[in-house]
Write a protein that holds these residues in place. Structure first.
Motif, PDB file in Angstrom:
ATOM      1  N   GLN A 246      56.584  22.461  75.844  1.00 57.73           N
ATOM      2  CA  GLN A 246      56.599  23.537  76.839  1.00 57.73           C
ATOM      3  C   GLN A 246      56.324  24.904  76.219  1.00 57.73           C
ATOM      4  O   GLN A 246      55.457  25.630  76.687  1.00 57.73           O
ATOM      5  CB  GLN A 246      57.933  23.553  77.587  1.00 57.73           C
ATOM      6  CG  GLN A 246      58.142  22.348  78.501  1.00 57.73           C
ATOM      7  CD  GLN A 246      59.435  22.436  79.278  1.00 57.73           C
ATOM      8  OE1 GLN A 246      60.486  22.791  78.749  1.00 57.73           O
ATOM      9  NE2 GLN A 246      59.367  22.116  80.559  1.00 57.73           N
TER      10      GLN A 246
ATOM     11  N   SER B 229      65.406  26.385  80.034  1.00 59.08           N
ATOM     12  CA  SER B 229      64.985  25.047  80.487  1.00 59.08           C
ATOM     13  C   SER B 229      64.812  25.045  82.000  1.00 59.08           C
ATOM     14  O   SER B 229      63.838  24.501  82.530  1.00 59.08           O
ATOM     15  CB  SER B 229      66.008  23.988  80.075  1.00 59.08           C
ATOM     16  OG  SER B 229      66.004  23.802  78.688  1.00 59.08           O
TER      17      SER B 229
ATOM     18  N   ASN C 206      61.093  24.594  83.598  1.00 64.27           N
ATOM     19  CA  ASN C 206      60.868  23.476  84.520  1.00 64.27           C
ATOM     20  C   ASN C 206      60.366  23.986  85.869  1.00 64.27           C
ATOM     21  O   ASN C 206      59.477  23.382  86.475  1.00 64.27           O
ATOM     22  CB  ASN C 206      62.152  22.664  84.717  1.00 64.27           C
ATOM     23  CG  ASN C 206      62.482  21.814  83.498  1.00 64.27           C
ATOM     24  OD1 ASN C 206      61.587  21.442  82.752  1.00 64.27           O
ATOM     25  ND2 ASN C 206      63.759  21.526  83.282  1.00 64.27           N
ATOM     26  N   ARG C 207      60.929  25.116  86.301  1.00 67.19           N
ATOM     27  CA  ARG C 207      60.475  25.711  87.560  1.00 67.19           C
ATOM     28  C   ARG C 207      59.024  26.190  87.430  1.00 67.19           C
ATOM     29  O   ARG C 207      58.211  26.007  88.328  1.00 67.19           O
ATOM     30  CB  ARG C 207      61.386  26.873  87.957  1.00 67.19           C
ATOM     31  CG  ARG C 207      60.886  27.629  89.188  1.00 67.19           C
ATOM     32  CD  ARG C 207      61.913  28.585  89.717  1.00 67.19           C
ATOM     33  NE  ARG C 207      63.058  27.873  90.248  1.00 67.19           N
ATOM     34  CZ  ARG C 207      64.120  28.484  90.776  1.00 67.19           C
ATOM     35  NH1 ARG C 207      64.178  29.791  90.826  1.00 67.19           N
ATOM     36  NH2 ARG C 207      65.118  27.784  91.248  1.00 67.19           N
TER      37      ARG C 207
ATOM     38  N   TYR D  97      56.597  25.093  85.383  1.00 68.96           N
ATOM     39  CA  TYR D  97      55.632  23.991  85.362  1.00 68.96           C
ATOM     40  C   TYR D  97      55.595  23.259  86.693  1.00 68.96           C
ATOM     41  O   TYR D  97      54.541  22.774  87.108  1.00 68.96           O
ATOM     42  CB  TYR D  97      55.950  23.034  84.211  1.00 68.96           C
ATOM     43  CG  TYR D  97      55.522  23.597  82.874  1.00 68.96           C
ATOM     44  CD1 TYR D  97      54.173  23.679  82.535  1.00 68.96           C
ATOM     45  CD2 TYR D  97      56.448  24.090  81.964  1.00 68.96           C
ATOM     46  CE1 TYR D  97      53.772  24.221  81.330  1.00 68.96           C
ATOM     47  CE2 TYR D  97      56.058  24.634  80.750  1.00 68.96           C
ATOM     48  CZ  TYR D  97      54.709  24.698  80.435  1.00 68.96           C
ATOM     49  OH  TYR D  97      54.299  25.244  79.246  1.00 68.96           O
ATOM     50  N   PHE D  98      56.746  23.202  87.381  1.00 68.86           N
ATOM     51  CA  PHE D  98      56.749  22.597  88.717  1.00 68.86           C
ATOM     52  C   PHE D  98      55.894  23.424  89.675  1.00 68.86           C
ATOM     53  O   PHE D  98      55.090  22.876  90.434  1.00 68.86           O
ATOM     54  CB  PHE D  98      58.187  22.504  89.242  1.00 68.86           C
ATOM     55  CG  PHE D  98      58.279  22.007  90.660  1.00 68.86           C
ATOM     56  CD1 PHE D  98      58.117  20.662  90.954  1.00 68.86           C
ATOM     57  CD2 PHE D  98      58.499  22.899  91.716  1.00 68.86           C
ATOM     58  CE1 PHE D  98      58.182  20.204  92.261  1.00 68.86           C
ATOM     59  CE2 PHE D  98      58.560  22.453  93.021  1.00 68.86           C
ATOM     60  CZ  PHE D  98      58.411  21.103  93.294  1.00 68.86           C
ATOM     61  N   ASP D  99      56.077  24.749  89.628  1.00 65.79           N
ATOM     62  CA  ASP D  99      55.273  25.633  90.484  1.00 65.79           C
ATOM     63  C   ASP D  99      53.791  25.533  90.146  1.00 65.79           C
ATOM     64  O   ASP D  99      52.927  25.574  91.027  1.00 65.79           O
ATOM     65  CB  ASP D  99      55.738  27.090  90.342  1.00 65.79           C
ATOM     66  CG  ASP D  99      57.084  27.333  91.010  1.00 65.79           C
ATOM     67  OD1 ASP D  99      57.490  26.491  91.833  1.00 65.79           O
ATOM     68  OD2 ASP D  99      57.719  28.370  90.720  1.00 65.79           O
ATOM     69  N   THR D 100      53.486  25.417  88.847  1.00 63.42           N
ATOM     70  CA  THR D 100      52.090  25.292  88.419  1.00 63.42           C
ATOM     71  C   THR D 100      51.460  24.030  88.994  1.00 63.42           C
ATOM     72  O   THR D 100      50.358  24.064  89.543  1.00 63.42           O
ATOM     73  CB  THR D 100      52.004  25.260  86.872  1.00 63.42           C
ATOM     74  OG1 THR D 100      52.572  26.461  86.351  1.00 63.42           O
ATOM     75  CG2 THR D 100      50.563  25.148  86.413  1.00 63.42           C
ATOM     76  N   VAL D 101      52.179  22.907  88.859  1.00 63.07           N
ATOM     77  CA  VAL D 101      51.672  21.629  89.382  1.00 63.07           C
ATOM     78  C   VAL D 101      51.547  21.692  90.902  1.00 63.07           C
ATOM     79  O   VAL D 101      50.569  21.215  91.488  1.00 63.07           O
ATOM     80  CB  VAL D 101      52.601  20.463  88.955  1.00 63.07           C
ATOM     81  CG1 VAL D 101      52.218  19.171  89.671  1.00 63.07           C
ATOM     82  CG2 VAL D 101      52.548  20.272  87.454  1.00 63.07           C
ATOM     83  N   LYS D 102      52.552  22.307  91.549  1.00 63.42           N
ATOM     84  CA  LYS D 102      52.533  22.425  93.015  1.00 63.42           C
ATOM     85  C   LYS D 102      51.313  23.222  93.480  1.00 63.42           C
ATOM     86  O   LYS D 102      50.634  22.845  94.437  1.00 63.42           O
ATOM     87  CB  LYS D 102      53.822  23.094  93.495  1.00 63.42           C
ATOM     88  CG  LYS D 102      53.972  23.143  95.017  1.00 63.42           C
ATOM     89  CD  LYS D 102      55.359  23.623  95.423  1.00 63.42           C
ATOM     90  CE  LYS D 102      55.549  25.082  95.133  1.00 63.42           C
ATOM     91  NZ  LYS D 102      56.840  25.601  95.623  1.00 63.42           N
ATOM     92  N   ASN D 103      51.022  24.324  92.770  1.00 66.93           N
ATOM     93  CA  ASN D 103      49.858  25.143  93.123  1.00 66.93           C
ATOM     94  C   ASN D 103      48.556  24.393  92.886  1.00 66.93           C
ATOM     95  O   ASN D 103      47.603  24.523  93.663  1.00 66.93           O
ATOM     96  CB  ASN D 103      49.864  26.445  92.319  1.00 66.93           C
ATOM     97  CG  ASN D 103      50.974  27.385  92.752  1.00 66.93           C
ATOM     98  OD1 ASN D 103      51.410  27.339  93.906  1.00 66.93           O
ATOM     99  ND2 ASN D 103      51.455  28.228  91.844  1.00 66.93           N
TER     100      ASN D 103
END
Length: 362
Positions: free
Chosen positions: A112, A141, A145-146, A148-154
């Motif tokens: 990360q 952490s 995690n938020r 990378y989650f937001d990145t994937v969601k976008n």
């Protein structure tokens, strides 16, 4: 610290959480510089994403940089706590000296990134730094995690938008294709009538007259229109192959008969080398002839008159345990430009002014 963690949990954006964390570190632990580097997937460097308290523009940090304390900490996945730089093996670190840093904490997050806390003052060894490191690991952490989650969601949202646009565009193309196909049928009918009437007129007029020459031009252009329409209709609605046994050499010879007038007119030499004659293959006769014809016509148009050479070879070959008949067509033309090779099978791509760009795609 628990209050800070609760605040971080409740924020809506990663940036907002980082701002809250920096203000807390500055006020309670007198942190001068707070940096967060993010790892680039499948690459060998870290990107400085957030730089608090430091106006210096930092570029990407190579993970192969031996002298970098940050790169070392990330590569070893090892936390680093130095309360007094001058008493450590980093006492000669020029980058730390340049920034006036006398104490540093590095906290890596595998796959990360890495966070660094830098202090201008030496840290008291009695300071509860282990508690700080533990809390930071928990908070960062959560934030990472938020992030990378937001990145994937976008990315998923963008993909959905792109797919939706492609479906809409595909539906429009489908409707346009149906309209174009209907128009092609309507145009083909009168051109067939014109072609038949032109042939009749050619027979009726005197040989070698100006009128006959003009009629031949009209006939040739009508044939070209019909050829283009046939190619388009074959592309728009390809038929299901009817696989039947046929002789490969006979199929090649029959195709050569079609282009024989062009070959003779341009004085092009044809060299045939079929290692295995009378080989029976299973294929659609019309479709295999169409493929050969399109490639041979391309070769005829590519070579020079009088010096042109087209070589056709055929042999039985093995691939993945199965037997195939390989037909190879070569010519001594200029060849296909390297930047065009990837596009030659795309519909309507052609480097010829008179080409439809459908020959190879069909």
């Amino acid at each position: 610290m628990n209050h800070l963690i609760q605040q971080i949990i409740e924020v809506n954006h990663f940036d907002e959480g980082m701002d809250i964390l920096y203000e807390f570190l500055k006020e309670n632990y007198h942190v001068d510089f707070f940096k967060l580097y993010l790892v680039v997937p499948y690459q060998t460097f870290l990107i400085p994403k957030y730089l608090y308290g430091n106006n210096q523009n930092l570029g990407p940090l190579s993970l192969h940089e031996n002298k970098s304390l940050v790169a070392y900490s990330y590569n070893k996945n090892k936390e680093i706590l130095i309360t007094d730089i001058s008493e450590s093996d980093q006492s000669e670190n020029k980058l730390l000296k340049k920034q006036g840093i006398n104490a540093i904490i590095c906290i890596p997050f595998i796959n990360q990134g890495i966070a660094t806390l830098e202090f201008k003052k030496i840290i008291d060894k009695e300071y509860p730094l282990n508690d700080l490191i533990y809390a930071l690991k928990t908070i960062l952490s959560l934030l990472l995690n938020r992030f990378y989650f937001d990145t994937v969601k976008n990315q998923i949202k963008d993909s959905y938008k792109e797919i939706d646009q492609k479906i809409t565009f595909s539906n429009k193309l489908s409707a346009l294709g149906q309209l174009a196909s209907a128009l092609a049928h309507e145009i083909k009918n009168p051109t067939n009538i014109i072609y038949m009437l032109i042939n009749q007129l050619i027979e009726d007029v005197e040989d070698n007259s100006d009128m006959q020459e003009d009629l031949f031009v009209i006939k040739e252009e009508t044939e070209r229109i019909n050829r283009m329409l046939s190619q388009f209709l074959n592309f728009a609605k390809p038929k299901t192959p009817e696989l039947k046994p046929l002789y490969a050499d006979q199929c090649i010879q029959n195709t050569l008969l079609i282009i024989k007038p062009r070959v003779r007119q341009n004085n092009i030499k044809i060299k045939i080398n079929l290692e295995d004659k009378k080989v029976m293959i299973k294929a659609d006769t019309d479709q295999i002839k169409q493929i050969l014809l399109n490639i041979l016509l391309n070769a005829v148009e590519a070579v020079e008159n009088n010096t042109g050479m087209i070589k056709i070879s055929g042999k039985i070959t093995q691939k993945k345990g199965s037997e195939y008949y390989l037909i190879r067509i070569e010519d001594n033309g200029p060849g296909i430009p390297k930047d065009s090779i990837s596009s030659i099978f795309e519909p309507f791509f052609s480097e010829k002014g008179s080409g439809t760009g459908l020959g190879l795609s069909i």
